[in-house]
Structures are given as C-alpha cells and as structure tokens.
Design a protein around this motif. Structure first.
Motif, PDB file in Angstrom:
ATOM      1  N   LEU A 246       0.856  -1.165   0.005  1.00 11.79           N
ATOM      2  CA  LEU A 246      -0.057   0.059   0.085  1.00 11.79           C
ATOM      3  C   LEU A 246       1.050   1.432  -0.059  1.00 11.79           C
ATOM      4  CD1 LEU A 246      -2.849  -1.104   2.380  1.00 11.79           C
ATOM      5  CD2 LEU A 246      -2.975  -0.493   0.118  1.00 11.79           C
ATOM      6  N   ARG A 247       1.718   1.387   0.902  1.00  6.28           N
ATOM      7  CA  ARG A 247       2.833   2.340   0.907  1.00  6.28           C
ATOM      8  C   ARG A 247       3.588   2.554  -0.323  1.00  6.28           C
ATOM      9  NH1 ARG A 247       4.576   6.163   0.671  1.00  6.28           N
ATOM     10  NH2 ARG A 247       6.054   7.469   1.601  1.00  6.28           N
ATOM     11  N   ASP A 248       3.993   1.574  -1.198  1.00  5.22           N
ATOM     12  CA  ASP A 248       4.577   1.699  -2.142  1.00  5.22           C
ATOM     13  C   ASP A 248       3.645   2.403  -3.479  1.00  5.22           C
ATOM     14  OD1 ASP A 248       6.903   1.256  -4.032  1.00  5.22           O
ATOM     15  OD2 ASP A 248       5.822  -0.480  -4.867  1.00  5.22           O
ATOM     16  N   ASN A 249       2.313   1.904  -3.190  1.00  6.25           N
ATOM     17  CA  ASN A 249       1.368   2.383  -4.291  1.00  6.25           C
ATOM     18  C   ASN A 249       0.716   3.855  -3.987  1.00  6.25           C
ATOM     19  OD1 ASN A 249       1.469   0.514  -6.738  1.00  6.25           O
ATOM     20  ND2 ASN A 249       1.230  -0.894  -4.860  1.00  6.25           N
ATOM     21  N   CYS A 250       1.204   4.634  -2.837  1.00  5.75           N
ATOM     22  CA  CYS A 250       0.921   5.889  -2.655  1.00  5.75           C
ATOM     23  C   CYS A 250       0.531   6.752  -3.663  1.00  5.75           C
ATOM     24  CB  CYS A 250       1.553   6.554  -1.476  1.00  5.75           C
ATOM     25  SG  CYS A 250       1.045   8.022  -1.128  1.00  5.75           S
ATOM     26  N   HIS A 251      -0.479   7.435  -4.156  1.00  8.80           N
ATOM     27  CA  HIS A 251      -0.654   8.105  -5.128  1.00  8.80           C
ATOM     28  C   HIS A 251      -0.531   9.840  -4.913  1.00  8.80           C
ATOM     29  CE1 HIS A 251      -2.301   4.818  -7.906  1.00  8.80           C
ATOM     30  NE2 HIS A 251      -0.962   4.837  -7.499  1.00  8.80           N
ATOM     31  N   CYS A 252      -0.006   9.981  -3.499  1.00 10.21           N
ATOM     32  CA  CYS A 252       0.148  11.680  -3.226  1.00 10.21           C
ATOM     33  C   CYS A 252       1.168  12.167  -4.268  1.00 10.21           C
ATOM     34  CB  CYS A 252       0.431  11.522  -1.883  1.00 10.21           C
ATOM     35  SG  CYS A 252       2.235  11.423  -1.454  1.00 10.21           S
ATOM     36  N   SER A 253       0.975  13.385  -4.156  1.00 11.40           N
ATOM     37  CA  SER A 253       1.996  14.210  -5.081  1.00 11.40           C
ATOM     38  C   SER A 253       3.421  13.929  -4.727  1.00 11.40           C
ATOM     39  CB  SER A 253       1.476  15.678  -5.159  1.00 11.40           C
ATOM     40  OG  SER A 253       1.708  16.057  -3.910  1.00 11.40           O
ATOM     41  N   GLU A 254       3.801  13.710  -3.616  1.00 12.42           N
ATOM     42  CA  GLU A 254       5.195  13.444  -3.263  1.00 12.42           C
ATOM     43  C   GLU A 254       5.730  12.047  -3.883  1.00 12.42           C
ATOM     44  OE1 GLU A 254       6.885  13.263   0.995  1.00 12.42           O
ATOM     45  OE2 GLU A 254       5.431  14.876   0.975  1.00 12.42           O
ATOM     46  N   CYS A 255       4.602  11.043  -3.860  1.00  8.39           N
ATOM     47  CA  CYS A 255       5.053   9.815  -4.139  1.00  8.39           C
ATOM     48  C   CYS A 255       4.863   9.466  -5.536  1.00  8.39           C
ATOM     49  CB  CYS A 255       4.375   8.566  -3.204  1.00  8.39           C
ATOM     50  SG  CYS A 255       4.528   8.901  -1.649  1.00  8.39           S
ATOM     51  N   TYR A 256       4.149  10.084  -6.239  1.00  6.62           N
ATOM     52  CA  TYR A 256       3.548   9.836  -7.638  1.00  6.62           C
ATOM     53  C   TYR A 256       3.516  10.945  -8.581  1.00  6.62           C
ATOM     54  CZ  TYR A 256       0.366   6.837 -10.511  1.00  6.62           C
ATOM     55  OH  TYR A 256      -0.245   6.193 -11.553  1.00  6.62           O
TER      56      TYR A 256
ATOM     57  N   ASP B  45       4.327   9.170   9.727  1.00  7.29           N
ATOM     58  CA  ASP B  45       3.526  10.447   9.574  1.00  7.29           C
ATOM     59  C   ASP B  45       2.910  10.709   8.064  1.00  7.29           C
ATOM     60  OD1 ASP B  45       2.816  10.986  12.149  1.00  7.29           O
ATOM     61  OD2 ASP B  45       4.688  11.825  12.576  1.00  7.29           O
ATOM     62  N   HIS B  46       3.370   9.903   7.266  1.00  6.65           N
ATOM     63  CA  HIS B  46       3.043  10.224   5.787  1.00  6.65           C
ATOM     64  C   HIS B  46       1.638   9.791   5.644  1.00  6.65           C
ATOM     65  CE1 HIS B  46       4.108  10.739   1.577  1.00  6.65           C
ATOM     66  NE2 HIS B  46       3.118   9.945   1.310  1.00  6.65           N
ATOM     67  N   SER B  47       0.864  10.472   4.861  1.00  8.58           N
ATOM     68  CA  SER B  47      -0.633   9.996   4.703  1.00  8.58           C
ATOM     69  C   SER B  47      -0.812   9.696   3.277  1.00  8.58           C
ATOM     70  CB  SER B  47      -1.571  10.809   5.196  1.00  8.58           C
ATOM     71  OG  SER B  47      -1.743  11.988   4.667  1.00  8.58           O
ATOM     72  N   SER B  48      -1.680   8.668   3.032  1.00  4.80           N
ATOM     73  CA  SER B  48      -1.897   8.095   1.716  1.00  4.80           C
ATOM     74  C   SER B  48      -3.549   8.007   1.535  1.00  4.80           C
ATOM     75  CB  SER B  48      -1.268   6.654   1.508  1.00  4.80           C
ATOM     76  OG  SER B  48       0.225   6.580   2.005  1.00  4.80           O
ATOM     77  N   THR B  49      -4.051   8.207   0.448  1.00  7.09           N
ATOM     78  CA  THR B  49      -5.351   7.886   0.069  1.00  7.09           C
ATOM     79  C   THR B  49      -5.566   7.229  -1.203  1.00  7.09           C
ATOM     80  OG1 THR B  49      -5.587  10.481   0.955  1.00  7.09           O
ATOM     81  CG2 THR B  49      -7.533   9.248  -0.292  1.00  7.09           C
TER      82      THR B  49
HETATM   83 ZN   LIG Z   1       2.798   9.447  -0.614  1.00  7.69          ZN
END
Ligand SMILES: [Zn+2]
Ligand SMILES: [Fe+2]
Length: 395
Positions: free
Chosen positions: A30-40, A77-81
């Motif tokens: 799940l963490r690897d597939n985070c789609h926030c603008s920092e990760c993706y 503390d990173h948040s993912s949606t």
């Molecule tokens: Zn993220």
C-alpha cells in the motif's frame, strides 16, 4: 462497491467489502502504491518514491474510510489516500477481478471471435481506405479507425478496399495505423520475387502456413500486404485462425497441445550475410499467459533451427506426432481460408494468431507492406475502444 470495514492485521490491512468478499493488502504494498503528489507523478502515472526506502514493517497509525476513499496515516506520519475502486481493481489476495478483465467492460468489447471457414467466408471483415484516411483520433472523427482496429483484433484480419495502387499510398495507410517496425528487411518494404533478400518469401516457391518472425524474441504483432502487380498465375494466400485450431487440437489431441505449450523451439534468420538472428530464449509454439490463456502461436517450419536441446528425450517422438496432428488441423479445408490478393485491396492480419501462406506462382509479382509491433497496436486499440480513463485506472 463500497467498503464495510477496514482492519489492520499484523503487516497487512484487511478490507471487508459490502457482501462477503474481503481483500488483504500488505502495508508495504500500500505504501509503495501511494498516489500522493510526493510519491507519484499523476500526469504520467509514474512512481516518484524510491521503494527501497520504505520500512518493511511499516504500520498504519490510523485508517479511515470516507466518500469512496481509504485514508491511511502511516507510523512515519506520511498519509496516503486510495480510491476504493482502485483498491478493488488491484486486489491480489484474493484477485477479485480476473487479470484480463481489469478494464471495465472490456470482456465483451475486446473479445476475439475465433473462426473456421464456414463462419467467415461469406462476410469477410473489410473496411474502406478512404474512410480510414479521413478518420483521425485528434478530431471527433475516430469511428472508422476504431472499427478497423476492432475488426483486426476480433477476427485477426481485415481487408482494406479502394487503396490506390501505389507503394506511397500503402505506406500512408500503414502510418495511419501505427509506427512501422524496422527490421533487417527495411521498414516499409516493396519487393518482387527476385531473391533481393535471401529468404524464401522473395522466391516463387510454395510457402506453407506460418507466422512471420519466430526468429525474433518479439515476433511482429501485425503484418500488412499489398499486391501491387501480378501478371501470372497462382500466388493465392491462405489464412488460418490458429487460435481456433489450437482449441481443436486441445480437444482432439490433448497431449499434442501440452507438448506445444512446453517444448522451446529455436529459430533463425540467416540468409543475409550480415545477420544471424535468433531469439535469446527459444519459445514454445503456444505461448500462454499466467492464467493459461493462449496469447500467441509461433509457427514456422522453415525457420525452425536444429532442436538439440530436449529436457526429456522421450518428448522427441511426442513433438513430431504433435506436428502431424497440428498440420492435419491447420491444412484442413474447414480451417484454411483461401483468398486471392489483388491490386487495390490490402490485407492486414494479426501475426500472433493468423497464419498466412502463399501458393507457387508464375510471372512477375510485386508486393509491398510492413510489420507493426503488437504493443503499439494493443495500446491504440484499448485507448480508442475503452477510453483513456479506464485504461489508466487499470495500471
Ligand atoms: Zn505518498
Ligand atoms: Fe510470411
């Protein structure tokens, strides 16, 4: 589909769907597939996150479900949606939606129609050159191109009528479809039976049913032909739906089907002085996907190299028996559709599925055409028929 409940269990998150189904996702996945603008990077759908930096034992601090989204705040503390539909499409434990149906509705739209001669002979798939050339996916005028691509995919081939009898216009038609694949024969080719390239295709011999390019790791996905000129006799082409024939082989001679799925077959192209092309890994005649569905038939008796690697030498006899059973099916009049190419009508076919052949001929014959990559074709087919949004949701 909505979510009934979410429960963190050890290093996973369990999602209970409305009804009885549930899916289990690993936290690290799940963490690897985070789609926030920092990760993706959403425009190109590319990962910006370095997966090696994620703690294998990462855990959620809190999980919330609201308005079709699952929100996780991690112990870092990173948040993912995550979009609930996205989670469902990609559920892997268990897989809820079969891999080949990941795209909404594609099961019907993109279903291939396997055929025998009786199913197709009175209504050959065909389109009009002028309609294709006027069509474009940049304007709101993509219908003709879309229908053409669907026809090629469904039946494995298509005839294009009213093509000007010139290599230049034929090349334009090819470019309308997709990028032409360059090879050691050139890009767009135009030849007469003069042995200008050292391959039996450039002679007037009879060439039995085959696919092209078994000597490449990645065989051409499609091939287009235009017979520009012929002043003699013969040179008829036959077309065979090898997927239909594989179904028949499986039912009639299951052991032969198994052998064709298993035995790697080396191949080569060595006629030109500066090439000896061989695939890195010899591949079986029947290539299956991970679910056992047939996705490619690689069949070329002429280009098969010496088979001197056998895990079980007792397979030798089984393999040659399988060849006999297979040739019986693919040359049966029920399965072999004879067709006479003519100037002004192009033939395009799926080289992973449809066999072509050519009977012996007399006289001068001029033929032009091109190869295309399968991935390019499927990309365009899916985008045009399913829409960009559905395709991107599935990646
Ligand atoms: Zn993220
Ligand atoms: Fe060929």
């Amino acid at each position: 589909m909505s979510v009934k409940g979410v429960t963190p269990i050890e290093n996973t998150l369990e999602i209970n769907w409305q009804g009885d189904q549930k899916s289990i996702y690993h936290n690290i996945w799940l963490r690897d597939n985070c789609h926030c603008s920092e990760c993706y990077y959403p425009i190109t759908k590319q990962r910006l996150l370095n997966s090696a930096t994620i703690d294998i034992n990462i855990k959620p601090k809190s999980v919330n479900v609201k308005e079709g989204k699952v929100e996780i705040v991690w112990d870092t503390d990173h948040s993912s949606t995550y979009d609930v539909d996205w989670l469902r499409i990609h559920s892997y434990n268990p897989r809820l939606i079969p891999l080949d149906k990941k795209l909404k509705d594609d099961d019907d739209v993109l279903k291939q129609k396997l055929w025998q001669v009786k199913d197709i002979k009175d209504d050959l798939p065909q389109v009009d050159y002028n309609k294709i050339m006027q069509s474009s996916d940049e304007t709101d005028n993509e219908e003709a191109i879309k229908e053409w691509l669907l026809q090629i995919h469904k039946f494995g081939f298509s005839l294009i009528n009213n093509v000007p009898i010139s290599p230049t216009d034929t090349e334009k038609l090819c470019e309308k479809l997709n990028y032409i694949r360059p090879t050691h024969y050139g890009g767009f080719w135009d030849f007469t039976a003069d042995l200008s390239k050292n391959d039996t295709a450039y002679t007037n011999f009879d060439i039995s049913n085959h696919t092209d390019g078994t000597y490449w790791s990645n065989s051409p996905g499609l091939q287009l032909f235009h017979l520009l000129y012929h002043d003699g006799k013969g040179g008829t082409t036959s077309l065979v739906d090898s997927f239909k024939c594989a179904e028949i082989l499986k039912a009639k001679y299951p052991e032969s089907y198994e052998i064709f799925c298993k035995i790697p077959v080396p191949a080569h192209s060595a006629g030109e002085p500066k090439v000896c092309i061989q695939p890195d890994i010899p591949q079986p005649i029947f290539k299956l996907d991970h679910q056992g569905k047939l996705i490619q038939v690689r069949w070329n008796q002429s280009d098969r190299s010496t088979m001197d690697y056998w895990e079980n030498p007792e397979d030798v006899i089984k393999f040659y028996k399988a060849i006999k059973n297979w040739v019986e099916i693919i040359t049966s009049p029920e399965n072999e559709l004879w067709y006479q190419m003519k100037p002004g009508q192009c033939l395009i076919f799926d080289n992973w599925r449809i066999f072509h052949s050519r009977s012996e001929f007399t006289g001068q014959r001029r033929l032009c055409g091109a190869y295309f990559e399968r991935d390019d074709f499927i990309s365009r087919l899916k985008l045009l028929t399913l829409g960009r949004e559905a395709v991107l949701d599935s990646i």
